[in-house]
Design a protein around this motif. Structure first.
Motif, PDB file in Angstrom:
ATOM      1  N   LYS A   1     -15.820 -15.342  45.941  1.00 41.15           N
ATOM      2  CA  LYS A   1     -15.566 -16.491  45.064  1.00 41.15           C
ATOM      3  C   LYS A   1     -16.764 -16.849  44.196  1.00 41.15           C
ATOM      4  O   LYS A   1     -16.619 -17.570  43.217  1.00 41.15           O
ATOM      5  N   ARG A   2     -17.974 -16.405  44.594  1.00 37.86           N
ATOM      6  CA  ARG A   2     -19.193 -16.777  43.876  1.00 37.86           C
ATOM      7  C   ARG A   2     -19.853 -15.616  43.136  1.00 37.86           C
ATOM      8  O   ARG A   2     -20.810 -15.831  42.404  1.00 37.86           O
ATOM      9  N   SER A   3     -19.363 -14.423  43.300  1.00 37.13           N
ATOM     10  CA  SER A   3     -20.038 -13.259  42.711  1.00 37.13           C
ATOM     11  C   SER A   3     -19.909 -13.230  41.188  1.00 37.13           C
ATOM     12  O   SER A   3     -18.809 -13.325  40.633  1.00 37.13           O
ATOM     13  N   ALA A   4     -21.041 -13.094  40.511  1.00 37.34           N
ATOM     14  CA  ALA A   4     -21.058 -13.072  39.041  1.00 37.34           C
ATOM     15  C   ALA A   4     -20.308 -11.857  38.497  1.00 37.34           C
ATOM     16  O   ALA A   4     -19.504 -11.974  37.567  1.00 37.34           O
ATOM     17  N   VAL A   5     -20.569 -10.683  39.059  1.00 36.15           N
ATOM     18  CA  VAL A   5     -19.946  -9.472  38.505  1.00 36.15           C
ATOM     19  C   VAL A   5     -18.463  -9.397  38.884  1.00 36.15           C
ATOM     20  O   VAL A   5     -17.632  -8.948  38.092  1.00 36.15           O
ATOM     21  N   TYR A   6     -18.115  -9.858  40.099  1.00 39.22           N
ATOM     22  CA  TYR A   6     -16.687  -9.898  40.459  1.00 39.22           C
ATOM     23  C   TYR A   6     -15.926 -10.779  39.471  1.00 39.22           C
ATOM     24  O   TYR A   6     -14.833 -10.414  39.014  1.00 39.22           O
ATOM     25  N   ASP A   7     -16.493 -11.925  39.136  1.00 37.34           N
ATOM     26  CA  ASP A   7     -15.874 -12.803  38.135  1.00 37.34           C
ATOM     27  C   ASP A   7     -15.697 -12.057  36.813  1.00 37.34           C
ATOM     28  O   ASP A   7     -14.607 -12.039  36.230  1.00 37.34           O
ATOM     29  N   MET A   8     -16.758 -11.410  36.353  1.00 42.20           N
ATOM     30  CA  MET A   8     -16.680 -10.742  35.039  1.00 42.20           C
ATOM     31  C   MET A   8     -15.679  -9.591  35.050  1.00 42.20           C
ATOM     32  O   MET A   8     -14.904  -9.424  34.109  1.00 42.20           O
TER      33      MET A   8
ATOM     34  N   VAL B   1     -23.540 -24.395  43.037  1.00 41.83           N
ATOM     35  CA  VAL B   1     -24.090 -25.748  42.903  1.00 41.83           C
ATOM     36  C   VAL B   1     -23.113 -26.660  42.173  1.00 41.83           C
ATOM     37  O   VAL B   1     -23.063 -27.866  42.416  1.00 41.83           O
ATOM     38  N   ASP B   2     -22.335 -26.074  41.271  1.00 49.61           N
ATOM     39  CA  ASP B   2     -21.421 -26.847  40.432  1.00 49.61           C
ATOM     40  C   ASP B   2     -20.185 -25.977  40.208  1.00 49.61           C
ATOM     41  O   ASP B   2     -20.311 -24.810  39.849  1.00 49.61           O
ATOM     42  N   PRO B   3     -18.985 -26.531  40.425  1.00 52.85           N
ATOM     43  CA  PRO B   3     -17.790 -25.693  40.285  1.00 52.85           C
ATOM     44  C   PRO B   3     -17.409 -25.410  38.834  1.00 52.85           C
ATOM     45  O   PRO B   3     -16.566 -24.559  38.574  1.00 52.85           O
ATOM     46  N   GLU B   4     -18.043 -26.097  37.890  1.00 53.00           N
ATOM     47  CA  GLU B   4     -17.591 -26.008  36.506  1.00 53.00           C
ATOM     48  C   GLU B   4     -18.003 -24.710  35.791  1.00 53.00           C
ATOM     49  O   GLU B   4     -17.135 -24.011  35.256  1.00 53.00           O
TER      50      GLU B   4
ATOM     51  N   ILE C   1     -32.116 -27.027  40.990  1.00 56.94           N
ATOM     52  CA  ILE C   1     -31.103 -26.811  39.949  1.00 56.94           C
ATOM     53  C   ILE C   1     -30.081 -27.945  39.943  1.00 56.94           C
ATOM     54  O   ILE C   1     -29.587 -28.342  38.888  1.00 56.94           O
ATOM     55  N   LYS C   2     -29.787 -28.495  41.113  1.00 55.94           N
ATOM     56  CA  LYS C   2     -28.916 -29.683  41.151  1.00 55.94           C
ATOM     57  C   LYS C   2     -29.560 -30.839  40.397  1.00 55.94           C
ATOM     58  O   LYS C   2     -28.896 -31.567  39.652  1.00 55.94           O
ATOM     59  N   ALA C   3     -30.867 -31.013  40.609  1.00 57.85           N
ATOM     60  CA  ALA C   3     -31.584 -32.135  39.994  1.00 57.85           C
ATOM     61  C   ALA C   3     -31.794 -31.920  38.496  1.00 57.85           C
ATOM     62  O   ALA C   3     -31.783 -32.870  37.723  1.00 57.85           O
ATOM     63  N   GLN C   4     -32.004 -30.672  38.087  1.00 55.73           N
ATOM     64  CA  GLN C   4     -32.277 -30.363  36.677  1.00 55.73           C
ATOM     65  C   GLN C   4     -31.370 -29.224  36.215  1.00 55.73           C
ATOM     66  O   GLN C   4     -31.803 -28.076  36.116  1.00 55.73           O
ATOM     67  N   PRO C   5     -30.108 -29.554  35.902  1.00 54.46           N
ATOM     68  CA  PRO C   5     -29.126 -28.511  35.573  1.00 54.46           C
ATOM     69  C   PRO C   5     -29.550 -27.624  34.401  1.00 54.46           C
ATOM     70  O   PRO C   5     -29.089 -26.492  34.297  1.00 54.46           O
ATOM     71  N   GLU C   6     -30.424 -28.140  33.522  1.00 56.56           N
ATOM     72  CA  GLU C   6     -30.836 -27.325  32.366  1.00 56.56           C
ATOM     73  C   GLU C   6     -31.616 -26.092  32.810  1.00 56.56           C
ATOM     74  O   GLU C   6     -31.717 -25.111  32.074  1.00 56.56           O
ATOM     75  N   LEU C   7     -32.166 -26.126  34.023  1.00 54.25           N
ATOM     76  CA  LEU C   7     -32.888 -24.956  34.550  1.00 54.25           C
ATOM     77  C   LEU C   7     -31.941 -23.811  34.916  1.00 54.25           C
ATOM     78  O   LEU C   7     -32.371 -22.699  35.189  1.00 54.25           O
ATOM     79  N   ALA C   8     -30.646 -24.093  34.942  1.00 51.54           N
ATOM     80  CA  ALA C   8     -29.664 -23.075  35.346  1.00 51.54           C
ATOM     81  C   ALA C   8     -29.291 -22.105  34.227  1.00 51.54           C
ATOM     82  O   ALA C   8     -28.565 -21.147  34.442  1.00 51.54           O
ATOM     83  N   LYS C   9     -29.800 -22.356  33.018  1.00 49.98           N
ATOM     84  CA  LYS C   9     -29.472 -21.476  31.889  1.00 49.98           C
ATOM     85  C   LYS C   9     -30.306 -20.202  31.976  1.00 49.98           C
ATOM     86  O   LYS C   9     -31.533 -20.241  31.841  1.00 49.98           O
TER      87      LYS C   9
ATOM     88  N   MET D   1     -25.790 -16.849  31.114  1.00 51.97           N
ATOM     89  CA  MET D   1     -25.223 -17.276  32.390  1.00 51.97           C
ATOM     90  C   MET D   1     -25.771 -18.641  32.795  1.00 51.97           C
ATOM     91  O   MET D   1     -26.977 -18.874  32.712  1.00 51.97           O
ATOM     92  N   ASP D   2     -24.886 -19.507  33.229  1.00 52.26           N
ATOM     93  CA  ASP D   2     -25.292 -20.763  33.861  1.00 52.26           C
ATOM     94  C   ASP D   2     -25.202 -20.507  35.359  1.00 52.26           C
ATOM     95  O   ASP D   2     -24.104 -20.461  35.923  1.00 52.26           O
ATOM     96  N   VAL D   3     -26.361 -20.326  36.012  1.00 58.45           N
ATOM     97  CA  VAL D   3     -26.344 -19.855  37.398  1.00 58.45           C
ATOM     98  C   VAL D   3     -25.858 -20.911  38.396  1.00 58.45           C
ATOM     99  O   VAL D   3     -25.719 -20.600  39.581  1.00 58.45           O
ATOM    100  N   ARG D   4     -25.544 -22.107  37.922  1.00 59.47           N
ATOM    101  CA  ARG D   4     -24.942 -23.083  38.844  1.00 59.47           C
ATOM    102  C   ARG D   4     -23.620 -22.561  39.404  1.00 59.47           C
ATOM    103  O   ARG D   4     -23.253 -22.897  40.530  1.00 59.47           O
ATOM    104  N   GLY D   5     -22.909 -21.747  38.608  1.00 62.59           N
ATOM    105  CA  GLY D   5     -21.642 -21.186  39.090  1.00 62.59           C
ATOM    106  C   GLY D   5     -21.857 -20.243  40.261  1.00 62.59           C
ATOM    107  O   GLY D   5     -21.340 -20.463  41.358  1.00 62.59           O
ATOM    108  N   ALA D   6     -22.650 -19.190  40.036  1.00 57.14           N
ATOM    109  CA  ALA D   6     -22.845 -18.182  41.087  1.00 57.14           C
ATOM    110  C   ALA D   6     -23.567 -18.762  42.301  1.00 57.14           C
ATOM    111  O   ALA D   6     -23.352 -18.315  43.428  1.00 57.14           O
ATOM    112  N   LEU D   7     -24.424 -19.764  42.088  1.00 59.02           N
ATOM    113  CA  LEU D   7     -25.148 -20.364  43.211  1.00 59.02           C
ATOM    114  C   LEU D   7     -24.302 -21.394  43.955  1.00 59.02           C
ATOM    115  O   LEU D   7     -24.717 -21.913  44.993  1.00 59.02           O
TER     116      LEU D   7
END
Lengths: 189, 189
Positions: free
Chosen positions: B168-175, A133-136, B24-32, A125-131
């Motif tokens: 619109k932001r829920s991880a499980v709703y998306d899945m 932070v980024d729409p992508e 996470i905005k500043a360092q997107p790699e932390l979002a993985k 999971m790239d949590v930028r989506g759920a948070l």
């Protein structure tokens, strides 16, 4: 050995299983089930589902004595206090459990005695989506990997056929891979 | 009132929340992130997932002290002995928990103090699919209905906006609504 013992394989009563299948073939209206959960927020990332009643085979179930209480939470990095596994982890559990039970039931039907079924699941999971932070990135897992180890009294090819048939019949695998329409309504009083 | 008290809303530390979002905005790699579950068959419809380790913000988590053990089962009519909620019910729990936590976090970010969040979920299933009796019905739920009741110190319209943003932001709703690619591999020794 008694006849009763002979019908139980992998802990599944195959005589009852085949009787159930015959009954549902004869009366398809008995196949309509409804499962339910109620959930209540307990503060922060802590919430609890209660699961008991369900509708099956033409009526409300009366066999379940106790409700299951299932707590969810988030780890510290997602602003919770680990009051339970998080929702995405529960989705992995649902998928693992459904595939495993499907494997056990298919094996029982095909006269394969299993000795072990183990699995490891990972979701990326790239949590930028759920948070937000980024729409992508999407909100949920980009992909899920499931690794099974299955052993039993059958050749490798037959064990693989059992797993493949189970994958094709698993309710949660279907839902997780294909999606389900969800209707959401809200009351505010 | 101290500053610390003021930053906590709905049990969520909003100062930490906004700091996490900025990081996470500043360092997107932390979002993985990677979440995991292992599962083991215990006989019949009984299996158990163990959930502990995960990867987040550039490394393996060390904050979780204890593993969560989660048991699954099936009711008698589905040939189990109710050793736990069944896999499809766990999927409803995952969905309820994720939407609820999303509502709570969105409300915290938008300065809405919630007093209650409750939900009831139902999933309709024609079990001929999963039982392999008829190829026509799908294996999983045909549809899921979610009914929320949300109360708090905001007008109805604002509470509805919070729920809509959470959806619109829920991880499980998306899945659950969109599906996820699942890769499955099998070892037999």
């Amino acid at each position: 050995m008694s006849v009763i013992t002979d019908t139980v394989r992998n802990g599944v009563d195959t005589e009852r299983m085949f009787a159930t299948l015959d009954l549902i073939k004869a009366q398809p209206e008995l196949a309509k089930f409804q499962f339910r959960a109620t959930n209540r927020w307990l503060g922060g990332a802590h919430n609890r589902s209660t699961i008991k009643e369900f509708y099956a085979a033409g009526g409300e179930d009366t066999s379940r004595i106790q409700a299951f209480q299932i707590d969810a939470g988030e780890p510290a990095i997602l602003l919770g206090t680990d009051t339970g596994a998080n929702p995405a982890e529960y989705l992995l559990h649902a998928l693992a459990a459904c595939l495993t039970t499907s494997i056990v039931y298919v094996a029982a039907a095909r006269k394969v005695e299993l000795t072990s079924v183990e699995s490891t699941l990972t979701g990326e999971m790239d949590v930028r989506g759920a948070l937000g932070v980024d729409p992508e990135p999407r909100n949920g897992f980009e992909r899920i990997s499931v690794s099974f180890r299955v052993t039993g009294n059958a050749p490798e090819e037959k064990l693989r056929e059992v797993v493949e048939r189970a994958r094709k019949r698993s309710a949660v695998y279907d839902m997780v891979t294909n999606g389900v329409p969800v209707a959401l309504d809200v009351a505010t009083d």
